[in-house]
Design a protein around this motif. Structure first.
Motif, PDB file in Angstrom:
ATOM      1  N   GLY A 112      67.746  55.100  27.708  1.00 23.61           N
ATOM      2  CA  GLY A 112      67.210  53.765  27.473  1.00 23.61           C
ATOM      3  C   GLY A 112      65.808  53.780  26.905  1.00 23.61           C
ATOM      4  O   GLY A 112      65.084  54.775  26.988  1.00 23.61           O
ATOM      5  N   TRP A 113      65.462  52.651  26.302  1.00 24.42           N
ATOM      6  CA  TRP A 113      64.098  52.380  25.856  1.00 24.42           C
ATOM      7  C   TRP A 113      63.533  51.258  26.720  1.00 24.42           C
ATOM      8  O   TRP A 113      64.205  50.241  26.945  1.00 24.42           O
ATOM      9  N   PHE A 114      62.318  51.463  27.150  1.00 26.23           N
ATOM     10  CA  PHE A 114      61.624  50.490  27.979  1.00 26.23           C
ATOM     11  C   PHE A 114      60.236  50.262  27.395  1.00 26.23           C
ATOM     12  O   PHE A 114      59.753  51.069  26.603  1.00 26.23           O
ATOM     13  N   ARG A 115      59.614  49.175  27.756  1.00 27.80           N
ATOM     14  CA  ARG A 115      58.270  48.921  27.263  1.00 27.80           C
ATOM     15  C   ARG A 115      57.419  48.277  28.336  1.00 27.80           C
ATOM     16  O   ARG A 115      57.927  47.628  29.256  1.00 27.80           O
ATOM     17  N   GLN A 116      56.107  48.485  28.182  1.00 26.97           N
ATOM     18  CA  GLN A 116      55.164  47.902  29.128  1.00 26.97           C
ATOM     19  C   GLN A 116      53.928  47.456  28.373  1.00 26.97           C
ATOM     20  O   GLN A 116      53.242  48.269  27.744  1.00 26.97           O
ATOM     21  N   ALA A 117      53.677  46.159  28.431  1.00 26.86           N
ATOM     22  CA  ALA A 117      52.482  45.587  27.822  1.00 26.86           C
ATOM     23  C   ALA A 117      51.375  45.535  28.866  1.00 26.86           C
ATOM     24  O   ALA A 117      51.659  45.522  30.070  1.00 26.86           O
ATOM     25  N   PRO A 118      50.119  45.512  28.427  1.00 35.01           N
ATOM     26  CA  PRO A 118      49.003  45.473  29.384  1.00 35.01           C
ATOM     27  C   PRO A 118      49.135  44.301  30.346  1.00 35.01           C
ATOM     28  O   PRO A 118      49.382  43.165  29.932  1.00 35.01           O
ATOM     29  N   GLY A 119      49.006  44.591  31.646  1.00 40.99           N
ATOM     30  CA  GLY A 119      49.073  43.551  32.658  1.00 40.99           C
ATOM     31  C   GLY A 119      50.465  43.070  32.993  1.00 40.99           C
ATOM     32  O   GLY A 119      50.613  42.134  33.788  1.00 40.99           O
ATOM     33  N   LYS A 120      51.477  43.690  32.407  1.00 46.10           N
ATOM     34  CA  LYS A 120      52.856  43.277  32.672  1.00 46.10           C
ATOM     35  C   LYS A 120      53.657  44.430  33.251  1.00 46.10           C
ATOM     36  O   LYS A 120      53.288  45.595  33.132  1.00 46.10           O
ATOM     37  N   ALA A 169      67.947  43.710  25.894  1.00 41.86           N
ATOM     38  CA  ALA A 169      67.262  42.562  26.451  1.00 41.86           C
ATOM     39  C   ALA A 169      67.442  41.386  25.504  1.00 41.86           C
ATOM     40  O   ALA A 169      67.508  41.559  24.278  1.00 41.86           O
ATOM     41  N   ASN A 170      67.525  40.197  26.051  1.00 39.62           N
ATOM     42  CA  ASN A 170      67.750  39.017  25.213  1.00 39.62           C
ATOM     43  C   ASN A 170      66.645  38.856  24.168  1.00 39.62           C
ATOM     44  O   ASN A 170      66.901  38.374  23.063  1.00 39.62           O
ATOM     45  N   SER A 171      65.441  39.278  24.508  1.00 38.22           N
ATOM     46  CA  SER A 171      64.298  39.079  23.610  1.00 38.22           C
ATOM     47  C   SER A 171      64.355  39.952  22.357  1.00 38.22           C
ATOM     48  O   SER A 171      63.652  39.672  21.380  1.00 38.22           O
ATOM     49  N   VAL A 172      65.187  41.004  22.373  1.00 41.18           N
ATOM     50  CA  VAL A 172      65.244  41.903  21.211  1.00 41.18           C
ATOM     51  C   VAL A 172      66.621  41.931  20.572  1.00 41.18           C
ATOM     52  O   VAL A 172      66.806  42.584  19.526  1.00 41.18           O
ATOM     53  N   LYS A 173      67.567  41.271  21.171  1.00 40.90           N
ATOM     54  CA  LYS A 173      68.943  41.288  20.650  1.00 40.90           C
ATOM     55  C   LYS A 173      68.942  40.785  19.217  1.00 40.90           C
ATOM     56  O   LYS A 173      68.273  39.824  18.865  1.00 40.90           O
ATOM     57  N   ASP A 174      69.689  41.454  18.369  1.00 37.50           N
ATOM     58  CA  ASP A 174      69.819  41.133  16.939  1.00 37.50           C
ATOM     59  C   ASP A 174      68.621  41.573  16.119  1.00 37.50           C
ATOM     60  O   ASP A 174      68.614  41.403  14.890  1.00 37.50           O
ATOM     61  N   ARG A 175      67.595  42.141  16.759  1.00 37.81           N
ATOM     62  CA  ARG A 175      66.454  42.682  16.014  1.00 37.81           C
ATOM     63  C   ARG A 175      66.314  44.195  16.187  1.00 37.81           C
ATOM     64  O   ARG A 175      65.897  44.894  15.270  1.00 37.81           O
ATOM     65  N   PHE A 176      66.663  44.670  17.390  1.00 38.28           N
ATOM     66  CA  PHE A 176      66.541  46.095  17.694  1.00 38.28           C
ATOM     67  C   PHE A 176      67.928  46.725  17.792  1.00 38.28           C
ATOM     68  O   PHE A 176      68.879  46.076  18.229  1.00 38.28           O
ATOM     69  N   THR A 177      68.009  48.010  17.430  1.00 30.30           N
ATOM     70  CA  THR A 177      69.261  48.753  17.545  1.00 30.30           C
ATOM     71  C   THR A 177      68.991  50.121  18.163  1.00 30.30           C
ATOM     72  O   THR A 177      68.169  50.879  17.650  1.00 30.30           O
ATOM     73  N   ILE A 178      69.692  50.406  19.248  1.00 28.92           N
ATOM     74  CA  ILE A 178      69.593  51.712  19.876  1.00 28.92           C
ATOM     75  C   ILE A 178      70.736  52.593  19.383  1.00 28.92           C
ATOM     76  O   ILE A 178      71.858  52.109  19.185  1.00 28.92           O
ATOM     77  N   SER A 179      70.442  53.864  19.168  1.00 31.13           N
ATOM     78  CA  SER A 179      71.469  54.798  18.723  1.00 31.13           C
ATOM     79  C   SER A 179      71.084  56.199  19.167  1.00 31.13           C
ATOM     80  O   SER A 179      69.954  56.432  19.622  1.00 31.13           O
ATOM     81  N   ARG A 180      72.014  57.109  19.014  1.00 25.90           N
ATOM     82  CA  ARG A 180      71.726  58.497  19.367  1.00 25.90           C
ATOM     83  C   ARG A 180      72.381  59.418  18.337  1.00 25.90           C
ATOM     84  O   ARG A 180      73.408  59.080  17.751  1.00 25.90           O
ATOM     85  N   ASP A 181      71.743  60.564  18.123  1.00 22.40           N
ATOM     86  CA  ASP A 181      72.284  61.599  17.260  1.00 22.40           C
ATOM     87  C   ASP A 181      72.630  62.773  18.165  1.00 22.40           C
ATOM     88  O   ASP A 181      71.733  63.494  18.636  1.00 22.40           O
ATOM     89  N   PHE A 185      67.254  57.050  19.370  1.00 20.81           N
ATOM     90  CA  PHE A 185      66.469  56.261  18.423  1.00 20.81           C
ATOM     91  C   PHE A 185      66.415  54.797  18.862  1.00 20.81           C
ATOM     92  O   PHE A 185      67.297  54.313  19.571  1.00 20.81           O
ATOM     93  N   LEU A 186      65.385  54.120  18.366  1.00 20.61           N
ATOM     94  CA  LEU A 186      65.310  52.670  18.487  1.00 20.61           C
ATOM     95  C   LEU A 186      64.798  52.133  17.160  1.00 20.61           C
ATOM     96  O   LEU A 186      63.631  52.331  16.817  1.00 20.61           O
ATOM     97  N   GLN A 187      65.683  51.478  16.425  1.00 26.27           N
ATOM     98  CA  GLN A 187      65.300  50.819  15.182  1.00 26.27           C
ATOM     99  C   GLN A 187      64.841  49.404  15.510  1.00 26.27           C
ATOM    100  O   GLN A 187      65.602  48.629  16.096  1.00 26.27           O
ATOM    101  N   MET A 188      63.597  49.100  15.152  1.00 27.78           N
ATOM    102  CA  MET A 188      63.021  47.800  15.481  1.00 27.78           C
ATOM    103  C   MET A 188      62.708  47.061  14.193  1.00 27.78           C
ATOM    104  O   MET A 188      61.873  47.513  13.393  1.00 27.78           O
ATOM    105  N   ASN A 189      63.381  45.943  13.982  1.00 26.05           N
ATOM    106  CA  ASN A 189      63.182  45.108  12.795  1.00 26.05           C
ATOM    107  C   ASN A 189      62.616  43.751  13.205  1.00 26.05           C
ATOM    108  O   ASN A 189      62.680  43.360  14.367  1.00 26.05           O
ATOM    109  N   SER A 190      62.087  43.047  12.219  1.00 19.60           N
ATOM    110  CA  SER A 190      61.538  41.702  12.457  1.00 19.60           C
ATOM    111  C   SER A 190      60.599  41.695  13.655  1.00 19.60           C
ATOM    112  O   SER A 190      60.701  40.837  14.543  1.00 19.60           O
ATOM    113  N   LEU A 191      59.699  42.637  13.669  1.00 19.00           N
ATOM    114  CA  LEU A 191      58.801  42.783  14.817  1.00 19.00           C
ATOM    115  C   LEU A 191      57.881  41.578  14.970  1.00 19.00           C
ATOM    116  O   LEU A 191      57.456  40.967  13.972  1.00 19.00           O
ATOM    117  N   LYS A 192      57.596  41.260  16.225  1.00 17.11           N
ATOM    118  CA  LYS A 192      56.746  40.127  16.578  1.00 17.11           C
ATOM    119  C   LYS A 192      55.534  40.631  17.361  1.00 17.11           C
ATOM    120  O   LYS A 192      55.619  41.689  18.013  1.00 17.11           O
TER     121      LYS A 192
END
Length: 127
Positions: free
Chosen positions: A35-43, A60-72, A79-86
């Protein structure tokens, strides 16, 4: 000891893309829940995307349709492909692995469930 090394983070403008990689040692990526996880300051750390040993993905609902997880499997890399970053995607991104079998949501997206962790790679998205 399983070793996970992330790379690919950086600074991008909103709407841009990044591809994160996680090189895995002493474990077979296709046999683990990854898995991929993230942590922002204070969160709290939160689940972003996961792929289990059956290849089933969860997002996560917040990244669905923008991020794609895959493995080789040949490269034993996640891998984590992140598009349309906010700007709200800005965080330290971590790769995690666990040898136990597939789990349903919400467990599979819970950081507490994962046994092995990388050191993280920073992603910064500017507006």
């Amino acid at each position: 000891q399983v070793q996970l090394v992330e790379s690919g983070g950086g600074s991008v403008q909103a709407g841009g893309s990044l591809r994160l990689s996680c090189a895995v040692s002493r474990a077979t990526v296709s046999n683990y829940c990854m898995g991929w996880f993230r942590q922002a300051p204070g969160k709290e750390r939160e689940g972003v995307a996961t792929i289990n040993s059956d290849g089933i993905t969860n997002y996560a609902n917040s990244v669905k349709d923008r991020f794609t997880i895959s493995r080789d499997n040949a490269k034993n890399t996640l891998f984590l492909q992140m598009n349309s970053l906010k700007p709200e995607d800005t965080a330290m991104y971590y790769c995690a692995a666990d040898p136990r079998g597939p789990q349903p949501r919400p467990t599979i997206l819970s950081p507490a469930w994962y046994r092995y962790w990388g050191q993280g790679t920073q992603v910064t998205v500017s507006s």
